[in-house]
Design a protein around this motif. Structure first.
Motif, PDB file in Angstrom:
ATOM      1  N   TYR A  93       0.874  -1.214   0.052  1.00  0.00           N
ATOM      2  CA  TYR A  93       0.131  -0.098  -0.134  1.00  0.00           C
ATOM      3  C   TYR A  93       0.877   1.202  -0.037  1.00  0.00           C
ATOM      4  CZ  TYR A  93      -3.321   3.747   1.565  1.00  0.00           C
ATOM      5  OH  TYR A  93      -3.940   4.846   1.649  1.00  0.00           O
ATOM      6  N   ILE A  94       0.695   2.221  -1.132  1.00  0.00           N
ATOM      7  CA  ILE A  94       1.432   3.517  -1.211  1.00  0.00           C
ATOM      8  C   ILE A  94       0.476   4.640  -1.202  1.00  0.00           C
ATOM      9  CG2 ILE A  94       3.399   2.273  -2.099  1.00  0.00           C
ATOM     10  CD1 ILE A  94       2.393   3.185  -4.773  1.00  0.00           C
ATOM     11  N   GLY A  95      -0.521   4.434  -0.883  1.00  0.00           N
ATOM     12  CA  GLY A  95      -1.681   5.481  -0.800  1.00  0.00           C
ATOM     13  C   GLY A  95      -1.539   6.614   0.119  1.00  0.00           C
ATOM     14  N   ASP A  96      -0.595   6.284   1.211  1.00  0.00           N
ATOM     15  CA  ASP A  96      -0.245   7.228   2.026  1.00  0.00           C
ATOM     16  C   ASP A  96       1.083   8.039   1.958  1.00  0.00           C
ATOM     17  OD1 ASP A  96       1.479   5.197   2.504  1.00  0.00           O
ATOM     18  OD2 ASP A  96       1.089   5.096   4.640  1.00  0.00           O
TER      19      ASP A  96
ATOM     20  N   GLU B  31      -6.924   1.698   6.065  1.00  0.00           N
ATOM     21  CA  GLU B  31      -6.099   0.576   6.839  1.00  0.00           C
ATOM     22  C   GLU B  31      -7.038  -0.456   7.369  1.00  0.00           C
ATOM     23  OE1 GLU B  31      -2.891  -0.149  10.411  1.00  0.00           O
ATOM     24  OE2 GLU B  31      -3.774   1.900   9.946  1.00  0.00           O
ATOM     25  N   ARG B  32      -8.333   0.092   7.957  1.00  0.00           N
ATOM     26  CA  ARG B  32      -9.205  -1.002   8.328  1.00  0.00           C
ATOM     27  C   ARG B  32      -9.979  -1.919   7.327  1.00  0.00           C
ATOM     28  NH1 ARG B  32     -12.590   2.861  10.317  1.00  0.00           N
ATOM     29  NH2 ARG B  32     -11.547   2.816  12.254  1.00  0.00           N
TER      30      ARG B  32
ATOM     31  N   THR C 103      -7.218  -4.118   5.887  1.00  0.00           N
ATOM     32  CA  THR C 103      -6.769  -5.307   6.937  1.00  0.00           C
ATOM     33  C   THR C 103      -7.960  -6.319   6.780  1.00  0.00           C
ATOM     34  OG1 THR C 103      -5.714  -4.002   8.338  1.00  0.00           O
ATOM     35  CG2 THR C 103      -6.642  -5.829   9.026  1.00  0.00           C
ATOM     36  N   ARG C 104      -9.358  -6.095   6.667  1.00  0.00           N
ATOM     37  CA  ARG C 104     -10.573  -6.661   6.564  1.00  0.00           C
ATOM     38  C   ARG C 104     -10.485  -7.385   5.319  1.00  0.00           C
ATOM     39  NH1 ARG C 104     -15.513  -6.484   4.544  1.00  0.00           N
ATOM     40  NH2 ARG C 104     -15.136  -4.545   3.274  1.00  0.00           N
ATOM     41  N   ALA C 105     -10.035  -6.920   4.387  1.00  0.00           N
ATOM     42  CA  ALA C 105     -10.001  -7.796   3.038  1.00  0.00           C
ATOM     43  C   ALA C 105      -9.067  -8.637   2.843  1.00  0.00           C
ATOM     44  CB  ALA C 105     -10.099  -6.892   1.884  1.00  0.00           C
ATOM     45  N   GLY C 106      -8.091  -8.465   3.967  1.00  0.00           N
ATOM     46  CA  GLY C 106      -6.773  -9.465   3.706  1.00  0.00           C
ATOM     47  C   GLY C 106      -5.550  -8.854   2.932  1.00  0.00           C
ATOM     48  N   ALA C 107      -5.815  -7.552   2.461  1.00  0.00           N
ATOM     49  CA  ALA C 107      -4.959  -7.115   1.578  1.00  0.00           C
ATOM     50  C   ALA C 107      -3.527  -6.456   2.248  1.00  0.00           C
ATOM     51  CB  ALA C 107      -5.477  -5.869   0.904  1.00  0.00           C
ATOM     52  N   ILE C 108      -3.642  -6.281   3.559  1.00  0.00           N
ATOM     53  CA  ILE C 108      -2.536  -5.853   4.185  1.00  0.00           C
ATOM     54  C   ILE C 108      -2.408  -6.670   5.518  1.00  0.00           C
ATOM     55  CG2 ILE C 108      -2.323  -3.624   3.035  1.00  0.00           C
ATOM     56  CD1 ILE C 108      -3.584  -2.495   5.631  1.00  0.00           C
TER      57      ILE C 108
END
Length: 428
Positions: free
Chosen positions: A223-226, A419-420, A423-428
């Motif tokens: 994730y680089i959206g931040d 982030e929430r 995390t819920r989707a299992g992506a991070i």
């Protein structure tokens, strides 16, 4: 952590597949249509009716097969994901929108088009568009249809009234980047009170993000959206609002059309399709008063669709002949006339059906501007989670525009929500 296909489909279809009791179960009939027809699902306004009519009689190059088209008006993606999850009554050919990457976790449900000979045609299409249909694992599941190159639309008459540059080349030279564009907007607003250069904060954000070479995630799943490249686009959108150059006409409201109709929106960085949805639809009496020039900040792309062949297809070779015929340079030029889809085939850009002067834009050959943008756009990686990431960002930008949150707080809240969700989707 990776996301399983079943889990991803449940997320993407809003749980529709699970609710229908279809996930994880097969059916006695996997594909739609009879043995001599290929079934195709798409949405309204995504293909040229004349071309489809030809294929419904006999598919060119595969004349023992014909096409059976189904246009789905609402809930297209949910219906498609539900069918794929159930593995029953799945169409042979499906359309995918610019969120094509959301189908990547489901790639084994589609034919790898390279196995059918797609690579031999790669040179006929815009390289960045071609890459968007290829998964990080190098499976090509989607074939290029249209694109959405961006440019700057502006009111020639208002610019003239404001005493600024008015010809397309001169406007482009005066506002090559977003900083100079903002200064130009302020000058016009001072001369013609009430003028704005965007309908809302999200419009600026989307257009500026569309010019970036990277977006929210890497191909490796980071994730680089931040990071700075997104934060800078965010701050640009906020700055235009603070300068009083946004109409605060939020998406989904009648105000979006109203600011075009009443002449308040005098310039707008957007995609080629906005010509039809914006001024030609909302302000037909402004015919001849608009022009187009290269966008401040460089070439970009917003939108564009694809065609895919599902693994349940009864005749993949015939399906491939159909989609490559439909999306040839000749036929993409035809689709530009109706339903106004901008081609992904550069050879189309010199087709006389596309190059005619447009009276709505004062006789300007606007195709030349968008063709240059399409060719110059560098491309960026779209991840399966971009829509999930985009939703809280858009919501928080609106909070900034309406004054309910500071920019810093809204950014922080957006990142927390992202982030929430990831995390819920299992992506991070």
């Amino acid at each position: 952590m990776t996301v399983t296909r079943r889990k991803f489909l449940a997320i993407g279809a809003g749980g529709a597949a699970a609710a229908a009791g279809l996930t994880g179960c097969g059916g006695s009939r996997s594909s739609l249509g009879g043995p001599d027809e290929l079934s195709m699902w798409t949405w309204v306004g995504s293909v040229n009716d004349t071309l489809i009519g030809q294929a419904e009689k006999a598919i060119p190059g595969a004349d023992t097969m014909r096409l059976s088209m189904t246009r789905i008006g609402t809930g297209y993606k949910t219906k498609l994901l539900t069918a794929l999850a159930g593995k029953s009554l799945v169409p042979d050919i499906v359309a995918m929108n610019d969120d094509v990457a959301t189908y990547f976790p489901n790639a084994d449900q589609f034919h790898d088009l390279r196995d059918l000979g797609a690579e031999q045609l790669a040179g006929d299409y815009l390289p960045w568009k071609w890459r968007l249909g290829v998964t990080p694992e190098n499976r090509m599941i989607a074939f290029p249809m249209d694109t959405g190159p961006t440019a700057l639309f502006y009111r020639y008459d208002v610019f003239q009234k404001a005493g600024v540059e008015i010809e397309p080349d001169d406007v482009a030279a005066a506002a090559p980047d977003w900083d100079t564009y903002i200064q130009l907007g302020k000058k016009i607003k001072q001369a013609v009170p009430g003028s704005v250069i965007t309908d809302n904060i999200s419009g600026v954000y989307q257009s500026a993000l569309a010019q970036q070479t990277k977006r929210y995630m890497t191909k490796e799943g980071q994730y680089i959206g931040d990071q700075d490249h997104v934060r800078q686009v965010w701050e640009l959108a906020v700055r235009i609002v603070k300068e009083g150059l946004s109409a605060n006409a939020q998406s989904g409201t009648t105000d979006v059309n109203a600011v075009v109709t009443n002449g308040k929106l005098v310039a707008y960085n957007s995609a080629v399709w906005w010509a039809q949805l914006g001024p030609k639809n909302a302000a037909p009496d402004t015919k001849g008063k608009w022009r187009v020039c290269p966008a401040p900040g460089g070439a970009g792309n917003r939108g564009g669709s694809f065609l895919a062949i599902t693994k349940y297809c009864k005749d993949p070779e015939a399906a491939f002949k159909f989609i490559t015929w439909l999306e040839s340079a000749k036929n993409q030029a035809e689709a530009f006339l109706d339903p106004v889809l901008f081609p992904s085939t550069p050879a189309s850009y010199t087709d006389e059906r596309m190059t005619a002067p447009d009276p709505f834009f004062g006789g300007q050959r606007i195709v030349d501007v968008f063709a240059a943008s399409a060719k110059k756009y560098p491309g960026a990686y779209f991840s399966p989670f971009d829509t999930m990431i985009q939703t809280p960002i858009t919501a928080e930008l609106v909070n900034v525009e309406v004054g309910s949150k500071s920019s810093d707080q809204a950014w922080k809240d957006a990142q927390t929500q992202i982030e929430r969700e990831l995390t819920r989707a299992g992506a991070i």
